[in-house]
Structure formats: structure tokens, C-alpha cells
Design a protein around this motif. Structure first.
Motif, PDB file in Angstrom:
ATOM      1  N   ILE A  93       0.845  -1.200   0.000  1.00 45.54           N
ATOM      2  CA  ILE A  93       0.000   0.000   0.000  1.00 45.54           C
ATOM      3  C   ILE A  93       0.876   1.244   0.000  1.00 45.54           C
ATOM      4  CG2 ILE A  93      -1.612   1.351   1.415  1.00 45.54           C
ATOM      5  CD1 ILE A  93      -2.890  -1.324   2.241  1.00 45.54           C
ATOM      6  N   ILE A  94       1.896   1.260   0.839  1.00 48.85           N
ATOM      7  CA  ILE A  94       2.790   2.418   0.911  1.00 48.85           C
ATOM      8  C   ILE A  94       3.498   2.632  -0.424  1.00 48.85           C
ATOM      9  CG2 ILE A  94       4.946   3.240   1.947  1.00 48.85           C
ATOM     10  CD1 ILE A  94       3.947   2.088   4.605  1.00 48.85           C
ATOM     11  N   PHE A  95       3.958   1.552  -1.065  1.00 52.29           N
ATOM     12  CA  PHE A  95       4.657   1.685  -2.341  1.00 52.29           C
ATOM     13  C   PHE A  95       3.733   2.252  -3.416  1.00 52.29           C
ATOM     14  CE2 PHE A  95       5.875  -0.072  -6.489  1.00 52.29           C
ATOM     15  CZ  PHE A  95       7.129   0.488  -6.609  1.00 52.29           C
ATOM     16  N   LYS A 118       7.290   7.197 -14.896  1.00 56.00           N
ATOM     17  CA  LYS A 118       8.515   7.773 -14.337  1.00 56.00           C
ATOM     18  C   LYS A 118       8.502   7.687 -12.817  1.00 56.00           C
ATOM     19  CE  LYS A 118       9.243  11.086 -18.070  1.00 56.00           C
ATOM     20  NZ  LYS A 118       9.276  12.514 -18.405  1.00 56.00           N
ATOM     21  N   ALA A 119       7.316   7.873 -12.220  1.00 56.32           N
ATOM     22  CA  ALA A 119       7.198   7.788 -10.758  1.00 56.32           C
ATOM     23  C   ALA A 119       7.492   6.369 -10.281  1.00 56.32           C
ATOM     24  CB  ALA A 119       5.803   8.209 -10.320  1.00 56.32           C
ATOM     25  N   LEU A 120       7.044   5.372 -11.036  1.00 50.11           N
ATOM     26  CA  LEU A 120       7.334   3.982 -10.682  1.00 50.11           C
ATOM     27  C   LEU A 120       8.835   3.726 -10.732  1.00 50.11           C
ATOM     28  CD1 LEU A 120       6.251   1.111 -10.075  1.00 50.11           C
ATOM     29  CD2 LEU A 120       6.222   0.752 -12.542  1.00 50.11           C
ATOM     30  N   ILE A 121       9.485   4.212 -11.762  1.00 52.65           N
ATOM     31  CA  ILE A 121      10.942   4.048 -11.874  1.00 52.65           C
ATOM     32  C   ILE A 121      11.645   4.762 -10.720  1.00 52.65           C
ATOM     33  CG2 ILE A 121      12.952   4.665 -13.275  1.00 52.65           C
ATOM     34  CD1 ILE A 121      11.126   4.222 -15.740  1.00 52.65           C
ATOM     35  N   ALA A 122      11.202   5.980 -10.416  1.00 45.89           N
ATOM     36  CA  ALA A 122      11.826   6.745  -9.328  1.00 45.89           C
ATOM     37  C   ALA A 122      11.675   6.029  -7.993  1.00 45.89           C
ATOM     38  CB  ALA A 122      11.227   8.144  -9.254  1.00 45.89           C
ATOM     39  N   GLN A 123      10.481   5.514  -7.703  1.00 44.83           N
ATOM     40  CA  GLN A 123      10.266   4.844  -6.425  1.00 44.83           C
ATOM     41  C   GLN A 123      11.043   3.527  -6.339  1.00 44.83           C
ATOM     42  OE1 GLN A 123       8.923   6.071  -3.737  1.00 44.83           O
ATOM     43  NE2 GLN A 123       8.497   7.932  -4.868  1.00 44.83           N
ATOM     44  N   MET A 124      11.209   2.861  -7.473  1.00 51.62           N
ATOM     45  CA  MET A 124      11.996   1.626  -7.463  1.00 51.62           C
ATOM     46  C   MET A 124      13.482   1.918  -7.267  1.00 51.62           C
ATOM     47  SD  MET A 124      10.012  -0.556 -10.370  1.00 51.62           S
ATOM     48  CE  MET A 124      11.147  -1.913 -10.344  1.00 51.62           C
ATOM     49  N   LEU A 125      13.945   3.094  -7.693  1.00 53.81           N
ATOM     50  CA  LEU A 125      15.347   3.460  -7.516  1.00 53.81           C
ATOM     51  C   LEU A 125      15.634   4.030  -6.133  1.00 53.81           C
ATOM     52  CD1 LEU A 125      16.155   5.161 -10.936  1.00 53.81           C
ATOM     53  CD2 LEU A 125      16.983   2.957 -10.114  1.00 53.81           C
ATOM     54  N   ILE A 126      14.668   4.705  -5.541  1.00 51.02           N
ATOM     55  CA  ILE A 126      14.903   5.401  -4.276  1.00 51.02           C
ATOM     56  C   ILE A 126      15.254   4.430  -3.153  1.00 51.02           C
ATOM     57  CG2 ILE A 126      13.702   6.658  -2.442  1.00 51.02           C
ATOM     58  CD1 ILE A 126      12.511   8.419  -4.587  1.00 51.02           C
ATOM     59  N   GLY A 127      14.551   3.325  -3.037  1.00 51.47           N
ATOM     60  CA  GLY A 127      14.806   2.382  -1.943  1.00 51.47           C
ATOM     61  C   GLY A 127      16.221   1.861  -1.913  1.00 51.47           C
ATOM     62  N   PRO A 128      16.675   1.168  -2.975  1.00 51.61           N
ATOM     63  CA  PRO A 128      18.032   0.616  -2.924  1.00 51.61           C
ATOM     64  C   PRO A 128      19.129   1.671  -2.921  1.00 51.61           C
ATOM     65  CG  PRO A 128      16.812  -0.264  -4.818  1.00 51.61           C
ATOM     66  CD  PRO A 128      15.936   0.709  -4.136  1.00 51.61           C
ATOM     67  N   GLY A 162      21.840   2.180  -0.087  1.00 49.02           N
ATOM     68  CA  GLY A 162      23.260   2.158  -0.455  1.00 49.02           C
ATOM     69  C   GLY A 162      23.975   3.426  -0.028  1.00 49.02           C
ATOM     70  N   GLY A 163      23.316   4.562  -0.162  1.00 50.09           N
ATOM     71  CA  GLY A 163      23.905   5.823   0.295  1.00 50.09           C
ATOM     72  C   GLY A 163      24.098   5.851   1.790  1.00 50.09           C
ATOM     73  N   LEU A 164      23.126   5.295   2.519  1.00 53.25           N
ATOM     74  CA  LEU A 164      23.253   5.225   3.974  1.00 53.25           C
ATOM     75  C   LEU A 164      24.438   4.351   4.366  1.00 53.25           C
ATOM     76  CD1 LEU A 164      21.938   5.967   6.713  1.00 53.25           C
ATOM     77  CD2 LEU A 164      20.651   3.844   6.519  1.00 53.25           C
ATOM     78  N   MET A 165      24.588   3.231   3.673  1.00 55.08           N
ATOM     79  CA  MET A 165      25.720   2.348   3.971  1.00 55.08           C
ATOM     80  C   MET A 165      27.044   3.017   3.606  1.00 55.08           C
ATOM     81  SD  MET A 165      24.305  -0.193   5.279  1.00 55.08           S
ATOM     82  CE  MET A 165      24.819  -1.856   5.142  1.00 55.08           C
ATOM     83  N   MET A 166      27.065   3.696   2.440  1.00 55.18           N
ATOM     84  CA  MET A 166      28.312   4.305   1.996  1.00 55.18           C
ATOM     85  C   MET A 166      28.726   5.445   2.919  1.00 55.18           C
ATOM     86  SD  MET A 166      29.321   6.105  -1.599  1.00 55.18           S
ATOM     87  CE  MET A 166      28.512   7.637  -1.257  1.00 55.18           C
ATOM     88  N   TYR A 214      18.325   9.868   2.856  1.00 56.29           N
ATOM     89  CA  TYR A 214      16.870   9.901   2.704  1.00 56.29           C
ATOM     90  C   TYR A 214      16.312  11.278   2.383  1.00 56.29           C
ATOM     91  CZ  TYR A 214      16.944   5.091   4.029  1.00 56.29           C
ATOM     92  OH  TYR A 214      17.197   3.744   4.041  1.00 56.29           O
ATOM     93  N   SER A 215      17.171  12.245   2.114  1.00 56.77           N
ATOM     94  CA  SER A 215      16.660  13.527   1.616  1.00 56.77           C
ATOM     95  C   SER A 215      17.363  13.920   0.324  1.00 56.77           C
ATOM     96  CB  SER A 215      16.814  14.626   2.668  1.00 56.77           C
ATOM     97  OG  SER A 215      18.170  14.838   2.975  1.00 56.77           O
ATOM     98  N   PHE A 216      18.675  13.908   0.314  1.00 59.76           N
ATOM     99  CA  PHE A 216      19.402  14.365  -0.866  1.00 59.76           C
ATOM    100  C   PHE A 216      19.315  13.360  -2.018  1.00 59.76           C
ATOM    101  CE2 PHE A 216      23.334  14.977  -3.340  1.00 59.76           C
ATOM    102  CZ  PHE A 216      23.083  16.269  -3.769  1.00 59.76           C
ATOM    103  N   ILE A 217      19.469  12.079  -1.723  1.00 59.74           N
ATOM    104  CA  ILE A 217      19.436  11.065  -2.779  1.00 59.74           C
ATOM    105  C   ILE A 217      18.067  11.002  -3.460  1.00 59.74           C
ATOM    106  CG2 ILE A 217      19.606   8.575  -3.233  1.00 59.74           C
ATOM    107  CD1 ILE A 217      21.992   8.535  -1.321  1.00 59.74           C
ATOM    108  N   PRO A 218      16.930  11.004  -2.723  1.00 59.25           N
ATOM    109  CA  PRO A 218      15.645  11.034  -3.435  1.00 59.25           C
ATOM    110  C   PRO A 218      15.448  12.284  -4.285  1.00 59.25           C
ATOM    111  CG  PRO A 218      15.291  10.300  -1.202  1.00 59.25           C
ATOM    112  CD  PRO A 218      16.710  10.754  -1.292  1.00 59.25           C
ATOM    113  N   ILE A 219      15.915  13.422  -3.816  1.00 60.50           N
ATOM    114  CA  ILE A 219      15.779  14.652  -4.601  1.00 60.50           C
ATOM    115  C   ILE A 219      16.595  14.549  -5.884  1.00 60.50           C
ATOM    116  CG2 ILE A 219      16.285  17.127  -4.622  1.00 60.50           C
ATOM    117  CD1 ILE A 219      15.530  17.166  -1.646  1.00 60.50           C
TER     118      ILE A 219
END
Length: 125
Positions: free
Chosen positions: A10-12, A39-49, A53-57, A74-79
Motif C-alpha cells: 500500500i505504501i509503495f 517515471k514515478a514507478l521508476i523513481a520509487q523503485m530506484l529510491i529504496g536501494p 546504499g547511500g546510507l551504507m556508503m 533519505y533527503s538528498f538522494i531522493p531529490i
């Protein structure tokens, strides 16, 4: 466990809808149409991983403070992802991120409240 998966789905799907709807309403992004939802589907599929990955890096590899690593991931990478997927300026990408963040925060609160109420009714009798 099925309720958790249902909540995540539901959230996705709400995130995809809100992203596409917000991008469709912003005039500087593109002409109104249904291509924004793809495009929104592609963006949401990219944002999670990529955010994970950015958090880990930033958190593990570069040894940044945890709050800074979380803020970047969780702010700069999604933007940045919104800016790339929807050809727009930083202002529009940040606006999409803010709207999606607010709607998903409210939805997550409601889903947690519903889960808590259903769990308390099962436990309480």
C-alpha cells in the motif's frame, strides 16, 4: 506477516501515485499526461536501494555521523533521483520529495494505528 507485506505494498503504490500526481500538477516538469506515473514507478523503485546504499556508503565507508548519513541518504538522494527521472530544476524535485514525504508519513501513521488497534483487539480479547 501478510499484513506487513500488505502495508508495504500500500505504501509503495501510494508513493508511486503521489509522485506521479505531484509531477503532473507541477507545470515546469512536463506536459500533463500519464507518462509521469511510469517515471514515478521508476523513481520509487530506484529510491529504496539507492538510499539504502547511500546510507551504507556514508555511514560505514566514509564514517559520517549517523544523523548526517541518514539525512543525505533519505533527503538528498531522493531529490537527486527525482531531478534525474523528471527533467526539472532542484526546486521542483524538492517539492515532489516534500509532498511524498508528508503523505507517506501520514499514511504510515494511519497504518501503524490500524495495526496497533487490531493487535490490541486480538490480545485484549
Amino acid at each position: 506477516m501478510g499484513g506487513v507485506w500488505l502495508g508495504l505494498m500500500i505504501i509503495f503504490f501510494v508513493a508511486v501515485f503521489v509522485t506521479g500526481f505531484t509531477a503532473k500538477k507541477i507545470e515546469n516538469i512536463s506536459q500533463p499526461g500519464y507518462g509521469n506515473y511510469g517515471k514515478a514507478l521508476i523513481a520509487q523503485m530506484l529510491i529504496g536501494p539507492l538510499s539504502l546504499g547511500g546510507l551504507m556508503m556514508f555511514g560505514l565507508y566514509l564514517d559520517a555521523p549517523p544523523i548526517l548519513a541518514f539525512a543525505i541518504a533519505y533527503s538528498f538522494i531522493p531529490i537527486v533521483i527525482y531531478k534525474i527521472v523528471f527533467p526539472c530544476m532542484w526546486r521542483e524535485a524538492a517539492l515532489i520529495w516534500i509532498v511524498v514525504l508528508l503523505v507517506l508519513s501520514a499514511l504510515t501513521y494511519v497504518l501503524l494505528l490500524v495495526g496497533w488497534i487490531s493487535l490490541s483487539s486480538i490480545i485484549g480479547g
